[in-house]
Design an enzyme around this catalytic site. Structure first.
Site, PDB file in Angstrom:
ATOM      1  CB  CYS A   1      38.554  36.957  48.112  1.00 53.41           C
ATOM      2  SG  CYS A   1      37.074  38.269  48.288  1.00 53.41           S
TER       3      CYS A   1
ATOM      4  CB  CYS B   1      36.449  38.360  45.024  1.00 56.79           C
ATOM      5  SG  CYS B   1      37.307  39.498  46.032  1.00 56.79           S
TER       6      CYS B   1
END
Length: 106
Positions: free
Chosen positions: A31, A34
């Site tokens: 991600c 993230c």
């Protein structure tokens, strides 16, 4: 690294046994947002040490925890106080915005 990993096995002892609020960053290695948020979470963990316990939960490695808290988008950050979730934030954000969100809980 200030943030520690949280797992299904240690979750209850971490959130219930903490004298300070607990912030859990639900994330995954694949991600992009993230990965962008991760260094900010680490900085906040260092700056608020003693006032806030910070943990990271890899949703790919801990799908049960992700499911328990209905994580459908990552990154998701959840603040726990007295063992209960009290606030959640979804998506990457600047450090100032994260600190502002956390003010009410520390």
């Amino acid at each position: 690294m200030a943030a520690q990993a949280i797992t299904s096995e240690n979750f209850l002892s971490v959130v219930s046994g903490s004298d300070v609020p607990v912030l859990i960053d639900f994330w995954a290695a694949w991600c992009g947002p993230c990965r962008a948020l991760s260094p900010i979470v680490e900085e906040v963990a260092d700056e608020l040490k003693g006032k806030l316990a910070v943990y990271k939960c890899n949703v790919d490695e801990q799908p049960d925890l992700a499911s328990d808290f209905h994580i459908v988008s990552i990154p998701t950050l959840i603040v726990f106080k007295d063992g209960k979730p009290v606030h959640s934030m979804v998506g990457s954000m600047p450090k100032a915005a994260l600190l502002d969100e956390l003010k009410a809980f520390i």
